[in-house]
Design an enzyme around this catalytic site. Structure first.
Site, mmCIF file in Angstrom:
data_model
loop_
_atom_site.group_PDB
_atom_site.id
_atom_site.type_symbol
_atom_site.label_atom_id
_atom_site.label_comp_id
_atom_site.label_asym_id
_atom_site.label_seq_id
_atom_site.Cartn_x
_atom_site.Cartn_y
_atom_site.Cartn_z
ATOM 1 N N GLU A 282 -5.005 4.033 6.235
ATOM 2 C CA GLU A 282 -4.735 3.811 4.805
ATOM 3 C C GLU A 282 -5.181 4.972 3.901
ATOM 4 O OE1 GLU A 282 -5.705 -0.104 2.901
ATOM 5 O OE2 GLU A 282 -6.534 1.191 1.350
ATOM 6 N N SER B 79 -10.675 -0.544 3.361
ATOM 7 C CA SER B 79 -9.978 -0.727 4.641
ATOM 8 C C SER B 79 -9.494 0.622 5.162
ATOM 9 C CB SER B 79 -8.759 -1.635 4.456
ATOM 10 O OG SER B 79 -9.194 -2.898 4.054
ATOM 11 N N ARG C 293 0.840 -1.220 0.000
ATOM 12 C CA ARG C 293 0.000 0.000 0.000
ATOM 13 C C ARG C 293 0.869 1.262 0.000
ATOM 14 N NH1 ARG C 293 -2.048 -3.441 -1.167
ATOM 15 N NH2 ARG C 293 -3.903 -4.519 -0.475
HETATM 16 C C1 LIG Z 1 -15.365 -0.554 -0.935
HETATM 17 C C2 LIG Z 1 -13.884 -0.321 -1.173
HETATM 18 C C3 LIG Z 1 -13.036 -1.396 -1.320
HETATM 19 C C4 LIG Z 1 -11.661 -1.192 -1.535
HETATM 20 N N1 LIG Z 1 -10.850 -2.282 -1.697
HETATM 21 C C5 LIG Z 1 -9.538 -2.108 -1.926
HETATM 22 C C6 LIG Z 1 -8.687 -3.237 -2.099
HETATM 23 O O1 LIG Z 1 -9.123 -4.389 -2.076
HETATM 24 N N2 LIG Z 1 -7.360 -3.012 -2.302
HETATM 25 C C7 LIG Z 1 -6.843 -1.751 -2.356
HETATM 26 O O2 LIG Z 1 -5.626 -1.623 -2.549
HETATM 27 N N3 LIG Z 1 -7.630 -0.664 -2.219
HETATM 28 C C8 LIG Z 1 -8.955 -0.810 -2.004
HETATM 29 N N4 LIG Z 1 -9.771 0.293 -1.841
HETATM 30 C C9 LIG Z 1 -9.185 1.633 -1.863
HETATM 31 C C10 LIG Z 1 -9.316 2.346 -3.235
HETATM 32 O O3 LIG Z 1 -10.334 1.793 -4.014
HETATM 33 C C11 LIG Z 1 -8.021 2.321 -4.024
HETATM 34 O O4 LIG Z 1 -6.996 2.923 -3.297
HETATM 35 C C12 LIG Z 1 -8.158 3.044 -5.387
HETATM 36 O O5 LIG Z 1 -7.014 2.823 -6.157
HETATM 37 C C13 LIG Z 1 -8.392 4.534 -5.247
HETATM 38 O O6 LIG Z 1 -8.724 5.010 -6.529
HETATM 39 P P1 LIG Z 1 -9.452 6.390 -6.744
HETATM 40 O O7 LIG Z 1 -9.444 6.697 -8.200
HETATM 41 O O8 LIG Z 1 -10.785 6.366 -6.095
HETATM 42 O O9 LIG Z 1 -8.471 7.370 -5.983
HETATM 43 P P2 LIG Z 1 -8.858 8.611 -5.074
HETATM 44 O O10 LIG Z 1 -9.539 8.136 -3.864
HETATM 45 O O11 LIG Z 1 -9.558 9.642 -5.871
HETATM 46 O O12 LIG Z 1 -7.412 9.142 -4.672
HETATM 47 C C14 LIG Z 1 -6.595 8.410 -3.816
HETATM 48 C C15 LIG Z 1 -5.195 9.058 -3.772
HETATM 49 O O13 LIG Z 1 -4.597 8.932 -5.044
HETATM 50 C C16 LIG Z 1 -4.353 10.209 -5.617
HETATM 51 N N5 LIG Z 1 -4.694 10.102 -7.037
HETATM 52 C C17 LIG Z 1 -5.826 9.589 -7.575
HETATM 53 N N6 LIG Z 1 -5.757 9.622 -8.912
HETATM 54 C C18 LIG Z 1 -4.565 10.174 -9.207
HETATM 55 C C19 LIG Z 1 -3.898 10.486 -10.415
HETATM 56 N N7 LIG Z 1 -4.439 10.234 -11.615
HETATM 57 N N8 LIG Z 1 -2.676 11.080 -10.340
HETATM 58 C C20 LIG Z 1 -2.083 11.344 -9.143
HETATM 59 N N9 LIG Z 1 -2.664 11.065 -7.974
HETATM 60 C C21 LIG Z 1 -3.880 10.483 -8.012
HETATM 61 C C22 LIG Z 1 -5.214 11.192 -4.868
HETATM 62 O O14 LIG Z 1 -4.623 12.490 -4.854
HETATM 63 C C23 LIG Z 1 -5.230 10.563 -3.487
HETATM 64 O O15 LIG Z 1 -4.047 10.925 -2.820
HETATM 65 C C24 LIG Z 1 -11.153 0.117 -1.611
HETATM 66 C C25 LIG Z 1 -12.035 1.211 -1.470
HETATM 67 C C26 LIG Z 1 -13.383 0.991 -1.248
HETATM 68 C C27 LIG Z 1 -14.311 2.159 -1.121
#
Ligand SMILES: Cc1cc2nc3c(=O)[nH]c(=O)nc-3n(C[C@H](O)[C@H](O)[C@H](O)COP(=O)(O)OP(=O)(O)OC[C@H]3O[C@@H](n4cnc5c(N)ncnc54)[C@H](O)[C@@H]3O)c2cc1C
Length: 363
Positions: free
Chosen positions: A353, A252, A168
């Protein structure tokens, strides 16, 4: 104007995040290509506004006060397959929905990311914390990350190794946090690959699906594994479903602590001498001995379904904090209560996280 991003003013951040928390953003820019990203950055610079990059909002919690600057939403599309022998380079625009990418790759018989089905958010966010599930991580297949530097607008390509991916973790969460916008990611996947099933829970679930779903060779196919992962995730509210109140989360909330062998032995001894029969679960990992944070949380007195007002622990998963109509401040207070409880019981400080914006948290 050409290459001008769509910019909205006073947008509720609770609408842009899966946990549905956060006050208004002063501006939100939707950027569908790198020039729009540059234009959004110039817009913010002219007004001396801070910038926060956002994907699908599934790993971010904004403060109740909102964000006083520009939220730059990455919505860059694109999915290209370049086949070469038994491998295929898959280039993905950062704004693509990650689960759609997994589905498209599995449909083409490309293996390597099938266990990552159902993880919410965008493809561009997957390297940020090296997303992983069921024994697979993007680290296994990520080849390159294309990014734009916020300060200079310059483009840069990182190799997978240069991203510094760990549990992570990546350079984009560490020393380069907030420095780059990921614009596209490239994976190298295997054609006609057998699925990789490294996780006992997944192996058992796949076996339970029955022989009717196996390939003629008797092996489970990539799509069967993808579907089983989705079924398992759904049973834990780990896929976003507007009809499931337990999925109003960021997944998480705490990371699994990783201990040195020595520290783990001390903990185990302490636990044993406390007269408790159940052994502490532990898994060796490249980083050290991993302890499931969910087990620590539950054994520190916070079972699934625990509530504090309109915030609580999911009824399906001890690591997911769920918003049932509360506030970010209440969420953080509850997270701190859990951290303190686990620390009191086990001497381990749980790390948070998701990215918390605009609130002070002790990590
Ligand atoms: C129900 C649920 C289940 C999940 N299960 C998992 C799992 O099994 N494993 C896991 O690893 N994670 C899990 N996650 C966490 C999450 O889905 C991941 O971390 C995902 O990759 C976040 O993507 P996002 O586009 O929503 O990012 P955001 O939430 O929009 O951003 C997260 C971070 O990344 C940065 N960011 C986003 N996009 C960019 C970009 N294009 N360039 C630079 N920085 C960027 C943001 O600034 C922020 O710091 C889960 C979340 C939920 C709600």
């Amino acid at each position: 104007m050409h290459d001008a991003p769509h910019i909205r003013e006073q947008v509720s951040l609770s609408e842009l995040t899966t946990i549905h928390l956060g006050g208004p953003a002063r501006f939100v820019a939707s950027c569908t290509n790198t020039d729009e990203c540059r234009a959004a950055l110039a817009f913010a610079r002219e007004r001396f506004l801070p910038v926060m990059v956002l994907g699908g909002g599934s790993n971010v919690v904004f403060s109740d006060e909102g964000f006083p600057g520009l939220v730059l939403r990455v919505e860059i599309p694109g999915l290209r397959f370049d086949e070469s022998g038994r491998t295929c380079r898959v280039t993905v625009g950062a704004g693509e929905v990650w689960d759609d990418v997994v589905t498209a790759c599995v449909a083409r018989g490309l293996g390597g990311i099938e266990c990552l089905a159902g993880i919410p958010g965008t493809a561009g966010a997957t390297p940020i914390q090296n997303v992983g599930a069921y024994g697979q991580e993007v680290k296994d297949t990520l080849q390159t990350v294309d990014a734009l530097e916020l300060a200079t607008g310059e483009e840069r390509r990182f190799s997978g190794t240069e991203c510094g991916l760990g549990y992570r973790w990546s350079r984009f969460k560490g020393e380069d946090a907030g420095r780059y916008i990921v614009t596209s990611v490239m994976f190298r996947l295997e054609e006609g690959a057998q699925p990789r099933i490294r996780y006992p829970e997944l192996a058992r679930a796949v076996a339970q699906e029955g022989s009717g779903t196996l390939l003629p060779s008797g092996e489970p196919g990539l799509n069967q594994v993808r579907k089983t992962v989705l079924r398992l995730r759904r049973s834990k509210s780990m896929v976003i479903d507007p009809a499931d109140p337990n999925s109003r989360s960021v997944g998480s909330f705490f990371m699994n602590p990783v201990l040195s062998q020595e520290k783990f032995e001390l903990l185990r001894e302490h636990w044993r001498t406390s007269g408790l029969a159940e052994a502490i679960p532990a898994y060796p990992s490249p980083e050290g001995i991993k302890i499931p944070a969910a087990w620590l949380v539950e054994h520190a007195g916070f079972p699934k379904g625990t509530r504090r007002g309109k915030i609580g622990i999911s009824e399906k998963h001890a690591l997911a904090l769920v918003n049932r109509g509360g506030t970010t401040r209440e969420l953080i207070a509850f997270a701190e209560e859990i951290q303190a409880g686990v620390e009191r019981m086990f001497g381990i400080r749980l790390s948070i996280e998701p990215v918390i914006v605009g609130e002070k948290v002790a990590t």
